[in-house]
Design a protein around this motif. Structure first.
Motif, short mmCIF file in Angstrom:
data_model
loop_
_atom_site.label_atom_id
_atom_site.label_comp_id
_atom_site.label_asym_id
_atom_site.label_seq_id
_atom_site.Cartn_x
_atom_site.Cartn_y
_atom_site.Cartn_z
N PHE A 240 -4.12 -6.51 -2.70
CA PHE A 240 -4.53 -5.75 -1.53
C PHE A 240 -4.90 -4.32 -1.90
N TYR A 241 -5.73 -3.73 -1.05
CA TYR A 241 -5.96 -2.29 -1.11
C TYR A 241 -5.75 -1.75 0.29
N LEU A 242 -4.93 -0.71 0.43
CA LEU A 242 -4.66 -0.10 1.73
C LEU A 242 -5.39 1.25 1.75
N PRO A 243 -6.59 1.30 2.35
CA PRO A 243 -7.41 2.51 2.26
C PRO A 243 -6.73 3.77 2.79
N GLU A 244 -5.94 3.64 3.88
CA GLU A 244 -5.32 4.84 4.45
C GLU A 244 -4.33 5.47 3.48
N LEU A 245 -3.75 4.65 2.62
CA LEU A 245 -2.77 5.17 1.67
C LEU A 245 -3.37 5.29 0.27
N ASP A 246 -4.62 4.89 0.12
CA ASP A 246 -5.29 4.81 -1.18
C ASP A 246 -4.38 4.12 -2.19
N LEU A 247 -3.92 2.93 -1.82
CA LEU A 247 -2.90 2.24 -2.61
C LEU A 247 -3.28 0.78 -2.82
N TYR A 248 -3.20 0.35 -4.10
CA TYR A 248 -3.38 -1.07 -4.41
C TYR A 248 -2.00 -1.72 -4.45
N ILE A 249 -1.93 -2.96 -3.97
CA ILE A 249 -0.66 -3.68 -3.94
C ILE A 249 -0.83 -5.02 -4.62
N GLU A 250 0.10 -5.31 -5.54
CA GLU A 250 0.16 -6.65 -6.11
C GLU A 250 1.48 -7.26 -5.66
N LEU A 251 1.41 -8.38 -4.96
CA LEU A 251 2.64 -9.01 -4.51
C LEU A 251 3.16 -9.92 -5.60
N THR A 252 4.46 -10.08 -5.62
CA THR A 252 5.00 -10.95 -6.65
C THR A 252 6.17 -11.78 -6.10
N THR A 253 6.32 -12.95 -6.64
CA THR A 253 7.51 -13.73 -6.35
C THR A 253 8.54 -13.27 -7.39
N TYR A 273 -6.59 3.32 -16.16
CA TYR A 273 -7.08 3.93 -14.90
C TYR A 273 -5.97 4.79 -14.31
N PRO A 274 -5.68 5.94 -14.93
CA PRO A 274 -4.53 6.73 -14.46
C PRO A 274 -4.69 7.24 -13.02
N GLU A 275 -5.93 7.30 -12.52
CA GLU A 275 -6.13 7.82 -11.16
C GLU A 275 -5.82 6.76 -10.09
N VAL A 276 -5.64 5.52 -10.52
CA VAL A 276 -5.43 4.44 -9.54
C VAL A 276 -3.94 4.31 -9.19
N ASN A 277 -3.70 4.27 -7.88
CA ASN A 277 -2.34 4.18 -7.36
C ASN A 277 -2.05 2.70 -7.08
N ILE A 278 -1.13 2.11 -7.83
CA ILE A 278 -0.85 0.67 -7.65
C ILE A 278 0.64 0.41 -7.67
N ARG A 279 1.09 -0.54 -6.83
CA ARG A 279 2.50 -0.91 -6.78
C ARG A 279 2.65 -2.42 -6.86
N LEU A 280 3.68 -2.83 -7.59
CA LEU A 280 4.04 -4.24 -7.64
C LEU A 280 5.17 -4.44 -6.64
N LEU A 281 4.99 -5.36 -5.73
CA LEU A 281 5.97 -5.49 -4.66
C LEU A 281 6.48 -6.90 -4.47
N ASN A 282 7.78 -7.04 -4.25
CA ASN A 282 8.27 -8.30 -3.72
C ASN A 282 8.56 -8.08 -2.23
N LYS A 283 8.97 -9.12 -1.53
CA LYS A 283 9.04 -9.03 -0.06
C LYS A 283 9.95 -7.90 0.43
#
Ligand code: PRP
Length: 481
Positions: A240-253, A273-283
């Motif tokens: 996912f990309y959340l434009p309002e937060l400029d954040l990429y999300i990778e979901l994980t089990t 890509y140091p400028e890219v904001n990304i988080r790995l998330l579980n539920k």
């Protein structure tokens, strides 16, 4: 040499047949994209729809374009061939050098020269686009354009049908839920979300984001991670990309082997890509993340009693900043006294004043209601300082019947301020009994019970960072406000 009318006619016939088939929306659009590209002798085509907020473009079908081109990043409707939004056909002769192209470098690297953009119109309003791409610079004939406009009309019907289908499905699911529990929240009706998720947890996450009115895009960008010579050997596409937060999300089990692999890719991505904001998330992480960004109180998934979110925190903040800009402009060079009525106004007042570029002072009043129908207003706390000769702006969270404001305005006018205006975040016009002048309005709200961002129901819900609508079951017999 262009095609004859007869040949365009027979291609349109084929396209119509596919459009009417039982194939999935994606397959139908892929097939149409292929037929359209071939018909006008182009190298690629994609069919896009606008997201519900009309801010981003979502690919529904494509032909002849590389994955890296298709997933080069979020496509902003205001930056990428923006005139299509106004229903215009747009022709780009040189994609690498045209400022109406959002990613000119990618177009250059992928060898794309010309782009023709055709609006998909529904009742005269653009709801999506067809884009045609060529490697060689070229022009398109009137016959090409009119053929593509007909294809766009077919796409409009397909989109409308898919949207209807989606709404019916949502409605069915929501009524099933309500049947099982009267206090379970239902999802708001949205416009077409033509996303096919790879995993059920992604769909759950999207629903949660929808509930909180947080805009999302599914897999809009692929990041190359490793090359072999000129060729990309490994890529990573966050969910996912959340434009309002400029954040990429990778979901994980929680499967350890997958987690290790994803962590490795994320480390690589962050290094490249140091400028890219990304988080790995579980539920459980994503509930906490929502709370961190102010979307769910105390990290709860959904708020008990709130049927749906009307305005997200980000949307309120954007609107408050705009109101503050207008007020600052109108009062340039003057001092302003902000007067609020306790308690509902606290959140709005606190945010609004921080964005005013003027010298301001604050004052508050408190009131109570009496009389058999509670419609007589009495001041229980008056102003601390005199407002005579001052510019006064009354700040309200909501104007409903208008009785309160009407009373307060006549009270304040009696003190002869230099000027007296009103700024309200919410205007529930449908319930107005007294005509009161409103100079600055945030949102016009429907006639439903709204809570959050200062507004309460029996003293609760004021601390919600968003404005939501209470579940009708909860407020049966209560006077709406
Ligand atoms: C709300 C709001 C306005 C008033 C508007 O206050 O803050 O002052 O209602 O209603 P009207 O237009 O029908 O007069 P509320 O009585 O809920 O108290 P609160 O501010 O303490 O929440």
């Amino acid at each position: 040499m262009g095609r004859s009318r007869a040949s365009y006619y027979s291609i349109l016939k084929q396209i119509n047949k596919v459009a009417n088939s039982a194939l999935s929306l994606k397959k139908i659009c892929n097939s149409i994209a292929k037929s359209a590209a071939k018909a006008v002798q182009a190298n690629g085509c994609r069919i896009l729809s606008f997201n519900p907020q009309k801010e981003y473009l979502i690919t529904i079908g494509a032909y002849g374009l590389s994955d890296i081109y298709l997933k080069k990043g979020p496509l902003d409707v205001h930056k990428s061939l923006p005139d299509i939004l106004d229903g215009k056909v747009v022709f780009i002769a040189n994609a690498a050098k045209d400022e109406r192209v959002q990613y000119p470098k990618v177009a250059l690297a992928q060898g794309i020269s010309s782009i023709l953009g055709i609006p998909v119109l529904e009742k005269g309003e653009a709801i999506g686009e067809i884009r045609i791409y060529t490697r060689e610079p070229r022009q398109f004939s009137e016959a090409d354009r009119s053929f593509l406009l007909s294809v766009a009309d077919i796409c409009a019907v397909i989109f409308e049908r898919a949207e209807l289908h989606q709404l019916l499905e949502q409605d069915y699911k929501a009524s099933e839920k309500r049947r099982k529990s009267s206090r379970v929240s239902s999802l708001p009706a949205t416009t077409l979300r033509p996303t096919s998720f790879a995993h059920p947890s992604e769909e759950d996450f999207a629903k949660l984001l929808d509930f909180y009115c947080i805009e999302w895009l599914y897999e809009p960008r692929s990041f190359p991670l490793r090359w072999e010579g000129d060729k990309i050997a490994e890529m990573f596409t966050p969910d996912f990309y959340l434009p309002e937060l400029d954040l990429y999300i990778e979901l994980t089990t929680l499967k350890q082997n997958l987690l290790t692999e994803k962590n490795r890719k994320l480390r690589q991505l962050r290094a490249l890509y140091p400028e890219v904001n990304i988080r790995l998330l579980n539920k459980s992480d994503f509930l906490k993340l929502l709370a961190k960004y102010g979307y769910g109180p105390l990290g709860e998934a959904k708020v008990e009693g709130v049927d749906r979110v009307l305005y997200s925190h980000a949307k309120i903040q954007r609107r408050v900043r705009t109101l503050a800009r207008h007020i600052s402009r109108d009062y340039t060079g003057q001092r302003l006294v902000l007067v609020g009525i306790l308690k509902g106004v606290v959140c709005f007042m606190a945010d609004l004043m921080q964005h005013l570029s003027l010298p301001v002072t604050l004052d508050f009043m408190a009131i109570s209601y009496y009389g058999s129908d509670g419609q007589v207003v009495k001041i229980t706390r008056d102003l601390d300082s005199s407002i005579t000769g001052q510019h006064v702006l009354m700040v309200e969270d909501i104007v409903d019947t208008g009785m309160t404001l009407n009373y307060i305005l006549s009270h304040l006018s009696a003190h002869n301020p230099a000027s007296l205006r009103v700024c309200t975040l919410l205007d529930k016009r449908a319930r107005r009994l007294v005509n009161v002048p409103l100079d600055y309005v945030g949102f016009e709200v429907p006639d439903e019970f709204v809570v959050g961002y200062g507004l309460d129901y029996k003293g609760e819900y004021r601390n919600l960072p968003f404005i939501g609508i209470l579940h009708p079951e909860l407020i049966k017999g209560t006077k709406p406000r």
